[in-house]
Motif scaffolding. Structure first.
Motif: not given
Length: 458
Positions: A152-175
């Motif tokens: 939970p800790l690592g994935t929550a921080y990773g989700l925060h990073i993705m939201l900060d970076l704006g998900i520039p492509d489809g290799r990772l999805g917030t869903g």
């Protein structure tokens, strides 16, 4: 683009800009004509025409009229031409237009963001868990060997990073990340860190809820988890957590995102204000240590910064009573009162370790220990850019000190990264070299500082 199209030409050796093409002969003629004098030029034309016009034109009076009018016109034209030539000769040339065709080179920050994103994509963990189903996320840190299942800790921080970076492509999805966090929820509700066992803890739960709320999770679903979290976060059930500055500020920040109208928020804010201590070494300004009750511990820059950030966010959501405002502004003044001179590696920027010890629920005679590491420079950047920090500094005549400490903290954050990742010192026995929380805090601080310092081109 050609220089002619931009209206640029080389200067002469004396530094004066040349005149337009084809004007040298005209200028010489006008200068010669002006040297004769306007009246002389007009009289010369009059004499010339009077001598050449035929007498049959209409008599001597007509010859005088035509010659006189022509002479007067010539004199006026000569005067105007000479005046124009003098004005052009003495005019100051306009500066050349700025060259928009040559854009400045981009700074290094986009490369750091791209490298961080690529690292997260390359090291994302995908696990088919028998109890939870498909999990997509990260463990506590990048580079763990062997790769661990998402936490939970690592994935929550990773989700925060993705939201900060704006998900520039489809290799990772917030869903996928959001669904993984819900699947990692404990059977009785809430989340815990990897070292905390099977009982939910409020600081981890609030962190996850904040990330889920930022990603757009369902309000009713969040509300149920908020209720579980706040019901357990009391002095009777979690005295160690309620006395910890780190835990209270983490819960306060997370719930301000996930449940801004939650009843517990004003109480946590007031407890944080009451836990401030006076520091005689810095003009008796109020600051924070690692505890909100006695023994408070030594004044701490990282805990003061965490309190300033949490109180600043609470002020925007809940409003700000006078006592909270006074404590927050004192915390800002305390951070600005650092006695060192080199603020990119001063004592206030030293990273700290902390332990949060709680009795275990299955055996109260033993303790659960949560090891917390603090990226101090990143917290100072966030505190000094919090709402009201600059206004407080300007009102006290400390704007120069505010700028120096902010620039120093940002420089320390930048110096800690390599290829978009931050490391906690040297590799340790547990191999946690690139903690996700540290990379998130570093990227978030640099991004906020870059936005703060942006100046549009004129």
């Amino acid at each position: 683009m050609a220089q002619q199209r931009l209206g640029r030409r080389h200067l002469r050796s004396d530094g004066a800009p040349p005149g337009p093409r084809g004007t040298n002969g005209t200028a010489r003629f006008v200068g010669w004509l002006g040297s004769l004098g306007c009246a002389a030029a007009g009289y010369a034309v009059f004499q010339f025409l009077f001598s050449v016009l035929p007498g049959s034109l209409g008599g001597e009076a007509a010859r005088y009229l035509i010659s006189g009018v022509s002479g007067v016109g010539t004199a006026a034209a000569a005067w105007l031409a000479a005046a124009l030539a003098r004005a052009r000769a003495t005019a100051v040339p306009l500066p050349p237009a700025p060259d928009r065709s040559a854009s400045p080179a981009p700074g290094p920050l986009p490369e750091v963001f791209a490298a961080a994103y690529d690292a997260l994509v390359d090291q994302v963990s995908v696990v088919d868990d028998p109890a939870h189903g498909r999990l997509v996320g990260w463990s506590h840190a990048l580079g763990e060997n062997p790769p661990s299942r998402p936490t939970p800790l690592g994935t929550a921080y990773g989700l925060h990073i993705m939201l900060d970076l704006g998900i520039p492509d489809g290799r990772l999805g917030t869903g996928d990340l959001v669904e993984t966090l819900w699947r990692l929820r404990l059977p009785d509700g809430g989340w815990s860190a990897r070292s905390q066992g099977a009982q939910a803890r409020p600081e981890i739960t609030a962190l996850v809820l904040g990330a889920l709320a930022r990603a757009g999770a369902s309000g009713p679903r969040l509300a149920a988890e908020v209720e579980h979290c706040t019901a357990r976060f009391t002095r009777q059930l979690d005295r160690a957590g309620r006395d910890s500055t780190h835990v209270v500020t983490t819960v306060l920040r997370g719930l301000l995102r996930a449940a801004p109208r939650c009843d517990i928020l004003p109480r946590l804010r007031d407890a944080l204000v009451a836990g401030a201590v006076s520091d005689p070494r810095r003009e008796h300004l109020r600051c924070w240590g690692y505890r909100l009750d006695m023994p408070y511990g030594l004044p701490s820059s990282v805990h003061t910064a965490q309190a300033v950030v949490a109180l600043g966010r609470a002020a925007r959501v809940l409003g700000e009573p006078a006592a909270a405002r006074a404590a927050r502004e004192d915390g800002i003044r305390w951070l600005l009162a650092c006695p060192d001179t080199a603020h990119h590696h001063c004592r206030d920027l030293k990273n700290l370790r902390e332990e949060v010890r709680r009795p275990r629920t299955d055996d109260p005679s033993r303790h659960e220990v949560l090891n917390v590491r603090h990226f101090t420079a990143a917290w100072l950047v966030r505190a000094l850019m919090s709402p009201g920090a600059r206004e407080t500094a300007a009102r006290d005549g400390l704007e120069e000190a505010w700028r120096e400490r902010l620039d120093g903290a940002a420089a320390a954050v930048w110096a800690g990264q390599a290829d978009g990742l931050w490391s906690w010192g040297r590799a340790e026995s547990n191999g946690l070299r690139h903690p996700l929380w540290m990379t998130y805090q570093g990227l978030s601080a640099l991004r906020a500082h870059a936005v703060w310092m942006y100046r549009p081109l004129d």
